[in-house]
Write an enzyme that holds these catalytic residues in place. Structure first.
Site, PDB file in Angstrom:
ATOM      1  N   CYS A  31      61.051 -82.074 -93.149  1.00  0.00           N
ATOM      2  CA  CYS A  31      61.204 -83.535 -93.247  1.00  0.00           C
ATOM      3  C   CYS A  31      60.061 -84.152 -94.047  1.00  0.00           C
ATOM      4  O   CYS A  31      60.267 -85.055 -94.866  1.00  0.00           O
ATOM      5  CB  CYS A  31      61.261 -84.150 -91.856  1.00  0.00           C
ATOM      6  SG  CYS A  31      62.611 -83.530 -90.817  1.00  0.00           S
ATOM      7  N   CYS A  48      58.528 -82.275 -88.115  1.00  0.00           N
ATOM      8  CA  CYS A  48      59.273 -81.312 -88.935  1.00  0.00           C
ATOM      9  C   CYS A  48      58.644 -81.170 -90.318  1.00  0.00           C
ATOM     10  O   CYS A  48      58.506 -82.159 -91.060  1.00  0.00           O
ATOM     11  CB  CYS A  48      60.727 -81.754 -89.045  1.00  0.00           C
ATOM     12  SG  CYS A  48      61.690 -80.810 -90.233  1.00  0.00           S
TER      13      CYS A  48
END
Length: 422
Positions: free
Chosen positions: A22, A19
């Site tokens: 993230c 991600c």
């Protein structure tokens, strides 16, 4: 962790290794962990790969990445604010602390009021209202602070019609909850947890969607100090302040810097400066049908929206959803080419090139086959004609032969007739 997590208060980042958001949060998260530890806070900071421990992530209702949750006993509180160090730490300290914080003195009250732009206070002793207040606080502690105090702790200018009472302090004044006019306490606190006038961004607009209010925004350029930008902002501020009693249940007021976010939301290019009213519940929006010159024009525009005479645009119907898909696709392609032209050419040019070659090959194959079939059919037809009818020479000879046969017959018949005469 699953067995022992209730022994402590945990602030957890559920992430996925692939991600991008993230990865962007990771350095901020490391700073959060260091600062909370240095503060001596009881909160423990950790992170978990939700793709490796999917069962635990599902147990806590993780549906996207990154998801930040504060785990306190049996409760799990979602963080929905900006992903900055200060905002995350403030959230952790608020939720990890007491649900209702007591204010024992006027000095403490003044100190707390200076720190918080919006302040909810329960005044009085034990009552059904207090039980409801505690219940609402357990739900909305993720957004704001909740306090309790006795009547003598409040400033002298505060006048309460009766006790117990719930009071909100904001915008330099205070407002008392009235069950008959304001309805459910939870809905009232959810509406009043924002200041009357806000600097609106994407996160704030997302949170305002929970209030059920329409959002009246002056879309301006904060760096532009021209008269028009300043005038529209002042008009919205004046309406928010002077017409609160008329509009605060239905409208939230503020301004937004730049039109990029609004353009993506409305799928249209708005001219800056301008005024727009958003309905975040169904993605409708309203634009004034004439130039807003003063506060009276803005009040008239709002009243037109309330009585249904103002035309609503946008919405969440089927046509708008299709339009949204097309707009998002175009925006994605444009953003890729803008950020990295070479990558954009590779991502979109290569597949298009392969598809073009395949289509060309298919079309070329069909054309050649068609020509061959037509030539074969023509040849077969020609052969069939030759077989059935013969060549032109053969047909001429056959015709001459028939003529010859007929002439000989006539000669013989003439000889027979002459013999009969004799």
């Amino acid at each position: 962790f699953k067995e022992n997590r209730k022994d402590d208060i945990w602030l957890v980042d559920f992430y996925a290794p692939w991600c991008g958001h993230c990865k962007k949060l990771e350095p901020v998260w490391n700073e959060v962990g260091i600062e909370i530890k240095n503060m001596g806070s009881p909160v423990k900071v950790g992170k978990m790969d939700a793709t490796s421990f999917s069962s635990i992530a599902s147990e806590f209702g993780v549906r996207g990445y990154p998801t930040i949750k504060l785990l306190k006993g049996d409760l799990a509180y979602n963080y929905r604010g900006p992903r900055t160090k200060d905002d995350i730490i403030e959230f952790a300290n608020r939720v990890a602390g007491p649900l209702i914080r007591p204010l024992p003195s006027q000095q403490m009250f003044e100190h707390v009021r200076k720190r918080h732009r919006v302040l909810f206070v329960y005044v009085g002793g034990e009552s059904p209202l207090k039980e409801k207040y505690i219940e609402v606080a357990s739900e909305l502690i993720v957004y704001t602070y909740f306090f309790s105090a006795s009547e003598d702790v409040l400033p002298e200018y505060v006048t309460l019609p009766e006790l117990p009472a719930v009071v909100v302090f904001k915008d330099g004044t205070y407002f008392v909850y009235d069950e008959y006019e304001d309805g459910d306490l939870s809905s009232w606190i959810n509406r009043e947890r924002f200041q009357g006038y806000l600097n609106v961004d994407g996160f704030t607009l997302y949170e305002l969607g929970d209030t059920g209010k329409l959002v009246a925004i002056a879309v301006i350029d904060d760096k532009n100090s021209s008269v028009e930008h300043t005038r529209l902002k002042s008009i919205i501020q004046e309406v928010a302040r002077d017409y609160r009693d008329h509009f605060h249940r239905d409208f939230q007021f503020g301004h937004m810097d730049g039109n990029d976010y609004i353009n993506s939301l409305l799928m249209d290019d708005l001219t800056v400066p301008t005024i727009v009213v958003l309905n975040t519940s169904n993605q409708q929006y309203f634009l004034p049908d004439r130039h807003i010159e003063n506060t009276e024009d803005m009040v008239q525009f709002i009243n037109n929206i309330l009585d249904g005479t103002a035309e609503a645009q946008g919405g969440d119907g089927l046509l708008q959803r299709i339009k949204r898909i097309i707009y998002d696709a175009k925006s994605t392609v444009a953003s890729v080419f803008k950020s990295s032209p070479l990558l954009g050419c590779f991502l979109f040019g290569l597949p298009l090139g392969v598809i073009s070659i395949m289509c060309y090959g298919i079309c070329t194959a069909d054309t050649d086959g068609g020509v061959d079939e037509r030539e074969a059919a023509k040849k077969e037809s020609s052969d069939r004609e030759l077989t059935d009818e013969g060549s032109e020479e053969e047909q001429e000879e056959e015709k001459n032969g028939k003529y010859t046969e007929l002439s000989d017959g006539e000669v013989k018949q003439k000889d027979i007739m002459e013999k009969k005469k004799d």
